[in-house]
Design an enzyme around this catalytic site. Structure first.
Site, short mmCIF file in Angstrom:
data_model
loop_
_atom_site.label_atom_id
_atom_site.label_comp_id
_atom_site.label_asym_id
_atom_site.label_seq_id
_atom_site.Cartn_x
_atom_site.Cartn_y
_atom_site.Cartn_z
N ARG A 162 0.51 -4.42 3.34
CA ARG A 162 1.47 -3.75 4.19
C ARG A 162 2.02 -2.53 3.45
NH1 ARG A 162 7.17 -6.00 6.95
NH2 ARG A 162 8.01 -3.92 7.34
N HIS A 163 2.27 -1.45 4.20
CA HIS A 163 2.99 -0.30 3.64
C HIS A 163 4.46 -0.70 3.49
CE1 HIS A 163 -0.31 2.50 3.90
NE2 HIS A 163 -0.37 2.46 5.21
N VAL A 164 4.89 -1.04 2.29
CA VAL A 164 6.28 -1.46 2.09
C VAL A 164 6.64 -1.27 0.62
CG1 VAL A 164 5.71 -3.90 1.63
CG2 VAL A 164 7.96 -3.30 2.57
N ASN A 200 3.28 -3.87 10.34
CA ASN A 200 3.71 -2.65 9.66
C ASN A 200 4.92 -2.06 10.35
OD1 ASN A 200 3.43 -0.78 7.55
ND2 ASN A 200 1.24 -0.55 7.94
N ARG A 202 0.78 -1.23 0.00
CA ARG A 202 0.00 0.00 0.00
C ARG A 202 0.81 1.29 0.00
NH1 ARG A 202 -2.55 -0.95 5.54
NH2 ARG A 202 -3.34 1.15 5.18
#
Length: 335
Positions: free
Chosen positions: A135-137, A101, A72
């Protein structure tokens, strides 16, 4: 002689440490492989098997189409899309998993191995035929770890709107619940209450300078390399485009959520079948997660940001054109 002997002992110590490090890396790779490659008892989502060919040109043979990975981009409507995945998992027979996260989105090689191991654990525990993760990655090339790639998915928005959303969101929630890595220092409290004040003062929070590193949209498609975070780096832009073409069947646009959901339903039916009906029945507005109290961006600030965020807009226009072409190929049911 004593000095010479000490030098020899030092060299032997360095050699031993190097051998120990190589052994550790090899053991880590073996343990990761052992975790990820075991057959799933239900023959379902199974494993991330070894990639027969890790070259993007042969992407179809390197993708596990039973796994969806939504890495995301922040402040781009991602919570709305996660909510839709959570609602769809029952009727489309898959399981959605929210990964741990972190406040830092770029990972070292060891941290990428940890990410793969976490995914592997979830795969082994699950009995569903398909799995989706979020996941923010930044983009992680699992094929460089000898693994098959998941099907990647993402959603972006207009760069100026994204910058403004992040600015005002940070004043409400300075640090959403995320793990703080060792050595990370929280930023100082914000000095300005409006984006216009911040830009006028040339505060670092609101200034975008070519060559400096920022957490913008392109790194989420480019990867963990240093150059991926450099603003207006053409190599980062080209790498991001190439990764989109090879690994992302769909990248949506928040400003065109209707086309985005239609293309998701068409291109990824195993996960998104029925998403249009669900969206219109359950979510009342396209910007479900919008901060309704956020001021509009002034024309002056918008022009400044557009001038400085050159490659971000090139990438945004590239994605928008790609989505439009995908949408034109869809035959939607009447009514």
């Amino acid at each position: 002689m004593s000095g010479s002997g000490g030098h020899i002992r030092l060299r032997l110590t360095c050699v031993c440490l190097a051998l120990a490090l190589l052994a550790y890396v090899g053991l880590t790779q073996w343990a990761l492989g052992h975790t990820l490659f075991r057959e799933h008892p239900g023959g379902s989502a199974g494993s991330l098997p070894l990639a027969a060919n890790s070259h993007p040109e042969d992407a179809s043979k390197s993708i596990n189409d039973r796994m969806l990975f939504f890495n995301r981009v922040p402040k781009s409507g991602s919570e709305m899309l996660v909510l839709l995945l959570q609602w769809l998992q029952g009727q489309n027979t898959f399981r959605h998993i929210r990964l741990r996260n972190s406040v830092r989105r770029y990972l070292s090689h060891g941290e990428q191995l940890d990410l793969a191991a976490e995914i592997g654990e979830k795969i082994f525990e699950s009995a569903e035929p398909r799995l989706s993760f979020d996941r923010h990655v930044y983009f992680t090339n699992f094929s460089t770890l000898g693994l098959k790639m998941p099907v990647y998915l993402n959603l972006i928005r207009d760069p100026v709107e994204k910058a403004a959303s992040r600015f005002y969101y940070s004043r409400v929630t300075p640090r959403p619940g995320a793990v703080t890595p060792a050595g990370y220092h929280l930023p100082a409290p914000p000095r300005f209450s409006t984006l216009e004040e911040c830009v006028a003062a040339h505060d670092p929070e609101c200034v975008f300078i070519s060559g400096q590193k920022y957490d913008l949209s392109i790194p989420y498609f480019c990867g963990h390399e240093e150059y991926c975070r450099e603003l207006n780096n053409k190599a980062a832009l080209n790498t991001a485009k190439r990764h989109v073409e090879h690994w992302y069947p769909v990248v949506g646009i928040l400003e065109d959520i209707n086309s985005t959901l239609a293309v998701l339903q068409d291109r990824l039916p195993s996960f998104f079948d029925g998403v249009l009906e669900l969206y219109y029945n359950q979510l009342l507005a396209p910007h479900h997660n919008r901060n309704r109290h956020r001021p509009r961006v002034s024309e002056e600030v918008e022009q400044i940001f557009r001038k400085n965020l050159t490659t971000e807009y090139e990438f945004y226009d590239f994605i928008r054109q790609r989505l439009s072409l995908q949408y034109q190929t869809i035959k939607l049911p009447e009514g």
